[in-house]
Write a protein that holds these residues in place. Structure first.
Motif: not given
Length: 465
Positions: A361-371, A404-407
């Motif tokens: 799935x999404x990389x940590x680096x691509x996730x919006x902080x706080x979301x 609450x979905x897996x990202x």
């Protein structure tokens, strides 16, 4: 010079080109498949499969030399015969390539051409010095090649790429690996487990594909137990002296280190194979590196009847993605001007190391902080992992605060390649972490570690409500 006219011409008969051929045929188009290099796909000849053969030998050697903690003692030191190792690697590699060649051989002779293709004009290709092909649509599936930076090119046959490793008759004594990406880590660790003195030199702090700082730091420590690992170093000079290579580099601490090696294995990335295509003879829009500008969803180049698939487009250099793209490109080429977007599968990446690295799935680096929240598990005290003495690893799973979905997830740990598939399936089904926890987890299995990480993510979600 003969001329052939078809609905679809496919340039490249690899992991993307072969599925493109089959898809275009299935759509009712007349097709010709063009290949200038050796048949057999990069995966089978010099990629996925021969590397796993070398890794399998390395795993056997490593396991055989680490039996004492179980009370199982092997008399005398483990003996690794490099010639026998490479003999099996090449023999099995050739068998796998042979099965691909059989499928190519089954293609009717009038539907395939041997020779490098280049554009003469839009829709017009020349193949070798013998055939011109006029096609209503064209699929570019020419793959990619390893990059060798200029400073290493004067080393002659002492500088190699991963392709060359699988032609060895024996194992070297010392090797420097330039680049700490997937290929560098896999081959570096495999060679180290087989008794080769390995130094892996990276430049930008990279540890495979990882982007989560905590997982990356943990993985760096793990790999540093297998080989000398310099993740942030600057190679200042390389020089060939006889049959050796002398390297001077400055590491992260500012120390200058000078060493000699039998070979330098460069794993500094790959570039698309566009050089021979004559793209400037067309009206295609080219990007800054000379490749076609294309839509990653439809794989179409501008509004032209040209599609680009597989490693040549640089989107996801993974075998199953290349195959999916090939099918989509072949279908769109056959049905042009009706063009449909490619439905991609859940992202999944695996490094076949010990322990394995996986990302879903999404990389940590691509996730919006706080979301999002992070669920963590250490495999160091995980039951089944400890039983097997494979208890090294750290995992982070990311869950969306709102849904609450897996990202996604990033981790290093035992059986990572198998756990990755479970998470990828859950992600593609758009499951919440709560729903995944409703699935069965047998006892005692390594997957119980995943359950712990998921439970921790649920606890973090509940704490934010």
């Amino acid at each position: 010079m003969k001329t052939v006219q078809v609905d679809v011409a496919i340039i490249g008969a690899g992991s993307a080109g072969l599925p493109a051929y089959r898809a275009a045929k299935a759509a009712g188009a007349s097709v010709i498949l063009i290949e200038g290099g050796p048949h057999g796909t990069t995966c089978a000849r010099v990629g996925c499969m021969p590397s796993k053969l070398l890794i399998a030998a390395a795993e056997a050697a490593h396991a055989a030399s680490h039996t004492a903690p179980f009370g199982v003692h092997v008399d005398g030191p483990i003996r690794i015969d490099g010639r026998e190792v490479m003999r099996r690697v090449k023999s099995e590699r050739d068998r796998l390539v042979g099965s691909v060649l059989d499928s190519v051989e089954a293609i009717p002779a009038h539907e395939k051409l041997s020779g490098y293709a280049h554009f003469i004009d839009d829709g017009l290709l020349q193949v070798g010095d013998h055939t011109r092909v006029r096609a209503r649509s064209i699929v570019i599936a020419t793959g990619s090649s390893p990059v060798i930076p200029q400073k290493y090119r004067a080393l002659g046959n002492r500088v190699i790429v991963n392709d060359d490793v699988f032609e060895w008759n024996d194992l070297p004594r010392r090797i420097a690996v330039i680049g700490a990406g997937v290929i560098g880590l896999e081959l570096g660790q495999a060679l180290a487990y087989l008794g080769v003195d390995v130094t892996v030199i990276g430049a930008r702090g990279r540890v495979g594909p990882l982007s989560d700082p905590d997982i990356k730091d943990y993985a760096k420590k793990i790999f540093s137990t297998s080989f000398r690992f310099e993740t942030r170093a600057e190679v200042e000079a390389v020089e060939r002296i006889g049959d050796s290579v002398h390297i001077r580099y400055r590491n992260d601490g500012g120390n200058v280190i000078e060493e000699s090696f039998d070979y330098v294995l460069v794993t500094a990335g790959r570039k698309p194979n566009f050089d021979r295509l004559g793209l400037r003879n067309t009206s295609l829009t080219l990007n800054h590196d000379g490749g076609p500008a294309f839509d990653p969803n439809t794989l179409q180049v501008g509004n032209q009847p040209v599609f680009i698939a597989g490693d040549a487009n640089g989107v996801l250099a993974i075998q199953h993605e290349a195959s999916d793209e090939g099918r989509a490109a072949g279908t769109n080429a056959a049905n042009f001007p009706r063009v449909f977007p490619l439905i991609r599968r859940a992202p999944i990446a695996i490094v076949f190391s010990d322990p394995g690295i996986s990302m879903v799935g999404a990389r940590y680096a691509d996730l919006a902080p706080g979301s999002f929240v992070t669920g963590e598990v250490s495999f160091e005290d995980q039951g089944r992992s400890r039983v097997m003495l494979r208890n090294r690893g750290l995992m982070h799973v990311y869950a969306d605060k709102a849904t609450r979905k897996l990202l996604g997830a990033e981790w290093i740990g035992p059986d990572a390649e198998h756990i990755a598939h479970l998470l990828a399936w859950a992600l593609q089904m758009k499951l919440t972490v709560d729903s995944i926890l409703e699935m069965p987890f047998y006892h005692p299995v390594v997957e119980e570690g995943l359950r712990t990480a998921l439970r921790n993510s649920v606890a973090a979600l509940n704490a934010t409500e």
